[in-house]
Design a protein around this motif. Structure first.
Motif, short mmCIF file in Angstrom:
data_model
loop_
_atom_site.label_atom_id
_atom_site.label_comp_id
_atom_site.label_asym_id
_atom_site.label_seq_id
_atom_site.Cartn_x
_atom_site.Cartn_y
_atom_site.Cartn_z
N SER A 265 0.87 -1.25 0.11
CA SER A 265 -0.09 -0.11 -0.11
C SER A 265 0.83 1.27 -0.23
CB SER A 265 -1.00 0.01 1.28
OG SER A 265 -1.77 -1.34 1.18
N ASP B 48 -7.28 -5.16 -1.31
CA ASP B 48 -6.90 -5.86 -0.27
C ASP B 48 -8.23 -5.74 0.38
OD1 ASP B 48 -5.86 -7.27 1.81
OD2 ASP B 48 -4.13 -6.23 1.86
N SER C 65 -6.78 -0.62 3.74
CA SER C 65 -5.81 0.33 4.59
C SER C 65 -5.64 1.75 4.05
CB SER C 65 -4.49 -0.01 4.82
OG SER C 65 -3.69 -0.47 3.58
N ASP D 165 -4.08 -2.28 -5.42
CA ASP D 165 -3.53 -2.40 -4.49
C ASP D 165 -4.01 -3.71 -3.88
OD1 ASP D 165 -1.86 -2.39 -2.16
OD2 ASP D 165 -3.32 -0.99 -0.92
MG LIG Z 1 -1.90 -3.07 2.10
#
Ligand SMILES: [Mg+2]
Ligand SMILES: Nc1ncnc2c1ncn2[C@@H]1O[C@H](COP(=O)(O)OP(=O)(O)O)[C@@H](O)[C@H]1O
Length: 288
Positions: A117, A141, A146, A220
């Protein structure tokens, strides 16, 4: 470092020799390119600017970005350590993707916490400094989202609803730069594995590309050795960047992941993150 890179190079060369495709059979275009009929109707710079304008803007805080190690965020002032390394990564990624006509890049790693990330955000903000390059970042993800937290964005409806075909990208996209937009998740998705394999994914991504004509879509991804989420999805991308954590990720893990990825897509390279003993670029430079 040299040893690791030499070993990666050796493993890759051996694999390439065994599986080298006939160059004549590999046209330099994304397999996800729109069909010629819709491409001819597709967007010029003005229509694209028009399409991007309604996407919600937001301004991440410089302090928050620094705390999250997003060294490419600042648009003025002194270069931060690591920023140059991401400039080099950006150039290599753009060159390779343009040369091959690729549009979709997944970023993954063998294990968790390698820095996927962090690399995704740094690459995205670095790309955004090139005004002519439009990038959409999608967070996949979905077990451990995140990006929203890292960027300091609050929201409700996640990008998972877009790939399910239940929401429009425009309804939840956030845009920190005129040429950079994100699809984020604010909580864990219900069934991430099923979602990533769902037949709604391909059409949802194609709709986003048709509407916003991004030069790049960056995904991601989850780590590869924890579950099958990434392998279930990589058939949807043109190429993958593998992030390894120096001192933690083993050569065997890199090799296993690279082999699995190479069976389904193009492996752009391995980025060795967190290299503490690199002199000038603060541990981001090991792209090979
Ligand atoms: Mg990540
Ligand atoms: N080059 C680096 N040097 C030091 N710490 C880093 C570096 N890259 C990432 N980190 C830190 O490692 C942790 C995991 O990073 P993250 O990008 O969330 O990994 P992933 O997405 O692979 O799980 C975070 O705390 C992040 O700030």
């Amino acid at each position: 470092m040299d040893k690791i890179q030499a070993a990666i190079g050796k493993a890759r060369a051996a694999r390439a020799a065994a599986t080298a495709p006939d160059p004549a059979s590999a046209p330099p275009t994304s397999q996800f390119a729109p069909d010629p009929a819709s491409a001819s109707r597709s967007t010029g710079p003005e229509q694209r600017a028009e399409a991007w304008r309604p996407l919600a803007t937001f301004a991440p805080k410089a302090r928050q970005m620094a705390r999250q190690r997003i060294v490419t965020f600042a648009t003025t002032g002194q270069s931060l350590p690591g920023e140059v390394a991401f400039g080099v990564l950006r150039t290599k990624v753009l060159r390779e993707m343009r040369a091959n006509g690729w549009k979709r890049l997944a970023i993954t790693s063998p294990g968790a916490n390698c820095g996927k990330s962090t690399v995704t955000l740094n690459l995205a903000f670095s790309l955004a400094k090139q005004k002519d390059v439009h990038t959409i970042v999608a967070e996949l993800d979905m077990r451990r989202p995140s990006l929203a937290k890292m960027l300091g964005v609050k929201g409700k409806t996640g990008f998972d609803t877009v790939i399910e075909g239940k929401a429009d990208f425009a309804s939840l996209a956030v845009r920190p730069r005129p040429n950079l937009a994100f699809g984020l998740n604010y909580s864990r998705a219900q069934s991430p594995a099923e979602l990533l394999q769902s037949p709604t994914v391909g059409p949802a991504l194609a709709r986003i590309e048709a509407a916003y004509a991004p030069d790049l879509m960056i995904f991601d991804m989850p780590p590869m050795l924890v579950n099958d989420d990434t392998l279930a999805f990589v058939g949807q991308v043109d190429c993958v960047l593998l992030v390894a954590e120096a001192g933690t990720t083993s050569m065997r893990e890199i090799d296993v992941c690279e082999r699995d990825l190479a069976a389904q897509t193009n492996v752009l390279g391995v980025l060795l993150n967190k290299c503490r003993y690199m002199e000038k670029n603060d541990g981001y430079g090991g792209y090979n």
